[in-house]
Design a protein around this motif. Structure first.
Motif, PDB file in Angstrom:
ATOM      1  N   GLN A   1       0.809  -1.148  -0.074  1.00 56.70           N
ATOM      2  CA  GLN A   1      -0.037   0.017  -0.024  1.00 56.70           C
ATOM      3  C   GLN A   1       0.727   1.264   0.156  1.00 56.70           C
ATOM      4  OE1 GLN A   1      -3.138  -0.086   2.975  1.00 56.70           O
ATOM      5  NE2 GLN A   1      -3.869  -1.916   2.288  1.00 56.70           N
ATOM      6  N   GLY A   2       1.913   1.009  -0.015  1.00 56.35           N
ATOM      7  CA  GLY A   2       3.024   2.463   0.075  1.00 56.35           C
ATOM      8  C   GLY A   2       3.606   2.753  -1.535  1.00 56.35           C
ATOM      9  N   ASP A   3       4.430   3.378  -1.471  1.00 58.56           N
ATOM     10  CA  ASP A   3       5.042   4.071  -2.861  1.00 58.56           C
ATOM     11  C   ASP A   3       6.195   3.091  -3.121  1.00 58.56           C
ATOM     12  OD1 ASP A   3       3.127   5.817  -3.100  1.00 58.56           O
ATOM     13  OD2 ASP A   3       4.054   7.496  -1.698  1.00 58.56           O
ATOM     14  N   THR A   4       6.752   2.224  -2.521  1.00 55.58           N
ATOM     15  CA  THR A   4       8.009   1.380  -2.888  1.00 55.58           C
ATOM     16  C   THR A   4       7.533   0.409  -3.884  1.00 55.58           C
ATOM     17  OG1 THR A   4       7.622  -0.131  -1.361  1.00 55.58           O
ATOM     18  CG2 THR A   4       8.574   1.576  -0.358  1.00 55.58           C
ATOM     19  N   ASP A   5       8.797  -0.272  -4.439  1.00 56.80           N
ATOM     20  CA  ASP A   5       8.564  -1.208  -5.501  1.00 56.80           C
ATOM     21  C   ASP A   5       8.399  -2.636  -4.929  1.00 56.80           C
ATOM     22  OD1 ASP A   5       8.977   0.714  -7.602  1.00 56.80           O
ATOM     23  OD2 ASP A   5      11.314   0.437  -7.125  1.00 56.80           O
ATOM     24  N   VAL A   6       8.047  -2.612  -3.827  1.00 58.39           N
ATOM     25  CA  VAL A   6       7.897  -3.919  -3.155  1.00 58.39           C
ATOM     26  C   VAL A   6       7.227  -5.023  -3.935  1.00 58.39           C
ATOM     27  CG1 VAL A   6       5.674  -3.752  -1.826  1.00 58.39           C
ATOM     28  CG2 VAL A   6       7.442  -5.194  -1.093  1.00 58.39           C
ATOM     29  N   ARG A   7       6.245  -4.848  -4.758  1.00 57.94           N
ATOM     30  CA  ARG A   7       5.632  -5.673  -5.601  1.00 57.94           C
ATOM     31  C   ARG A   7       6.558  -6.215  -6.563  1.00 57.94           C
ATOM     32  NH1 ARG A   7       0.600  -7.685  -7.257  1.00 57.94           N
ATOM     33  NH2 ARG A   7      -0.511  -6.307  -6.145  1.00 57.94           N
ATOM     34  N   ALA A   8       7.362  -5.299  -7.239  1.00 59.95           N
ATOM     35  CA  ALA A   8       8.125  -5.948  -8.423  1.00 59.95           C
ATOM     36  C   ALA A   8       9.487  -6.523  -7.820  1.00 59.95           C
ATOM     37  CB  ALA A   8       8.736  -4.358  -9.041  1.00 59.95           C
ATOM     38  N   ILE A   9      10.028  -6.269  -6.692  1.00 58.50           N
ATOM     39  CA  ILE A   9      11.020  -6.736  -5.920  1.00 58.50           C
ATOM     40  C   ILE A   9      10.517  -8.273  -5.416  1.00 58.50           C
ATOM     41  CG2 ILE A   9      12.262  -7.066  -3.981  1.00 58.50           C
ATOM     42  CD1 ILE A   9      12.329  -3.895  -3.802  1.00 58.50           C
ATOM     43  N   LEU A  10       9.707  -8.400  -4.890  1.00 56.61           N
ATOM     44  CA  LEU A  10       8.867  -9.835  -4.533  1.00 56.61           C
ATOM     45  C   LEU A  10       8.750 -10.786  -5.595  1.00 56.61           C
ATOM     46  CD1 LEU A  10       6.688  -9.026  -1.394  1.00 56.61           C
ATOM     47  CD2 LEU A  10       9.228  -9.768  -1.511  1.00 56.61           C
ATOM     48  N   GLU A  11       8.157 -10.228  -6.760  1.00 59.55           N
ATOM     49  CA  GLU A  11       7.824 -10.785  -8.182  1.00 59.55           C
ATOM     50  C   GLU A  11       9.067 -11.197  -8.672  1.00 59.55           C
ATOM     51  OE1 GLU A  11       5.523  -8.018 -10.413  1.00 59.55           O
ATOM     52  OE2 GLU A  11       3.508  -9.184  -9.805  1.00 59.55           O
ATOM     53  N   ASP A  12      10.035 -10.266  -8.773  1.00 62.06           N
ATOM     54  CA  ASP A  12      11.383 -10.746  -9.338  1.00 62.06           C
ATOM     55  C   ASP A  12      12.103 -11.914  -8.326  1.00 62.06           C
ATOM     56  OD1 ASP A  12      13.380 -10.298 -11.332  1.00 62.06           O
ATOM     57  OD2 ASP A  12      14.646  -9.641  -9.656  1.00 62.06           O
ATOM     58  N   ALA A  13      12.109 -11.893  -7.260  1.00 63.78           N
ATOM     59  CA  ALA A  13      12.496 -12.700  -6.382  1.00 63.78           C
ATOM     60  C   ALA A  13      11.964 -14.142  -6.542  1.00 63.78           C
ATOM     61  CB  ALA A  13      12.640 -12.248  -4.846  1.00 63.78           C
ATOM     62  N   ALA A  14      10.538 -14.168  -6.568  1.00 67.92           N
ATOM     63  CA  ALA A  14       9.946 -15.276  -6.790  1.00 67.92           C
ATOM     64  C   ALA A  14      10.156 -15.916  -8.095  1.00 67.92           C
ATOM     65  CB  ALA A  14       8.445 -15.171  -6.635  1.00 67.92           C
ATOM     66  N   THR A  15      10.294 -15.175  -9.080  1.00 69.65           N
ATOM     67  CA  THR A  15      10.341 -15.530 -10.452  1.00 69.65           C
ATOM     68  C   THR A  15      12.073 -16.287 -10.391  1.00 69.65           C
ATOM     69  OG1 THR A  15       9.009 -13.978 -11.614  1.00 69.65           O
ATOM     70  CG2 THR A  15      10.853 -14.957 -12.951  1.00 69.65           C
ATOM     71  N   ALA A  16      12.707 -15.679  -9.643  1.00 67.46           N
ATOM     72  CA  ALA A  16      14.349 -16.172  -9.757  1.00 67.46           C
ATOM     73  C   ALA A  16      14.355 -17.360  -8.923  1.00 67.46           C
ATOM     74  CB  ALA A  16      15.096 -15.097  -9.332  1.00 67.46           C
ATOM     75  N   GLY A  17      13.256 -17.742  -8.136  1.00 70.52           N
ATOM     76  CA  GLY A  17      13.308 -19.038  -7.185  1.00 70.52           C
ATOM     77  C   GLY A  17      13.862 -18.791  -5.940  1.00 70.52           C
ATOM     78  N   TRP A  18      13.869 -17.537  -5.364  1.00 71.35           N
ATOM     79  CA  TRP A  18      14.436 -17.223  -4.124  1.00 71.35           C
ATOM     80  C   TRP A  18      13.548 -17.820  -3.129  1.00 71.35           C
ATOM     81  CZ3 TRP A  18      12.940 -15.093   0.332  1.00 71.35           C
ATOM     82  CH2 TRP A  18      13.804 -14.534   1.116  1.00 71.35           C
ATOM     83  N   SER A  19      14.177 -18.235  -2.035  1.00 68.09           N
ATOM     84  CA  SER A  19      13.602 -18.721  -0.786  1.00 68.09           C
ATOM     85  C   SER A  19      14.307 -18.385   0.425  1.00 68.09           C
ATOM     86  CB  SER A  19      13.481 -20.394  -0.904  1.00 68.09           C
ATOM     87  OG  SER A  19      14.525 -20.854  -0.894  1.00 68.09           O
ATOM     88  N   GLY A  20      13.568 -18.243   1.108  1.00 67.99           N
ATOM     89  CA  GLY A  20      14.272 -17.835   2.534  1.00 67.99           C
ATOM     90  C   GLY A  20      13.540 -17.299   3.578  1.00 67.99           C
ATOM     91  N   PRO A  21      13.893 -16.711   4.599  1.00 59.65           N
ATOM     92  CA  PRO A  21      12.982 -16.307   5.747  1.00 59.65           C
ATOM     93  C   PRO A  21      12.443 -14.925   5.194  1.00 59.65           C
ATOM     94  CG  PRO A  21      15.247 -16.062   6.474  1.00 59.65           C
ATOM     95  CD  PRO A  21      15.470 -16.842   5.202  1.00 59.65           C
ATOM     96  N   CYS A  22      11.282 -14.720   5.775  1.00 62.74           N
ATOM     97  CA  CYS A  22      10.699 -13.309   5.833  1.00 62.74           C
ATOM     98  C   CYS A  22      10.086 -12.972   7.227  1.00 62.74           C
ATOM     99  CB  CYS A  22       9.383 -13.040   4.686  1.00 62.74           C
ATOM    100  SG  CYS A  22      10.148 -13.638   3.132  1.00 62.74           S
TER     101      CYS A  22
END
Length: 106
Positions: A29-50
């Motif tokens: 809900q903010g003005d950051t690129d959080v959606r794009a960052i998380l989409e890119d991480a998911a597409t790259a197969g990233w896994s780890g703690p959140c």
């Protein structure tokens, strides 16, 4: 974008969002690129703690430590439990929208 420089080094995410004016917001809900960052991480197969940012409404401890940013007024009037529920609900919604599965035992 900082994410492009850091993505191969990232070992965890602290899920939070913020408006350009400084108000802390639920994820997505903010003005950051959080959606794009998380989409890119998911597409790259990233896994780890959140971890989920719980400080949508500041506690006295957060204020005593000079928390960066400000509270969005509608969130500031919520109890800490209600603000955390909003944060968790919005994070789950965003992660569902981008196709990231969250273990149900969390």
């Amino acid at each position: 974008m900082t994410w492009q420089k850091c993505k191969t080094l990232t070992d965890g995410f602290h899920l939070k969002d913020q408006r350009r004016t400084g108000e802390h917001m639920p994820l997505g809900q903010g003005d950051t690129d959080v959606r794009a960052i998380l989409e890119d991480a998911a597409t790259a197969g990233w896994s780890g703690p959140c971890t989920l940012e719980p400080h949508l409404a500041y506690s006295k401890m957060m204020l005593a430590n000079y928390a960066a940013g400000t509270m969005e007024r509608t969130l500031a009037d919520m109890s800490k439990a209600d603000a955390l529920h909003v944060a968790a609900t919005e994070a789950q919604k965003l992660l569902d929208e981008i196709g990231v599965a969250v273990p149900q035992h969390c």
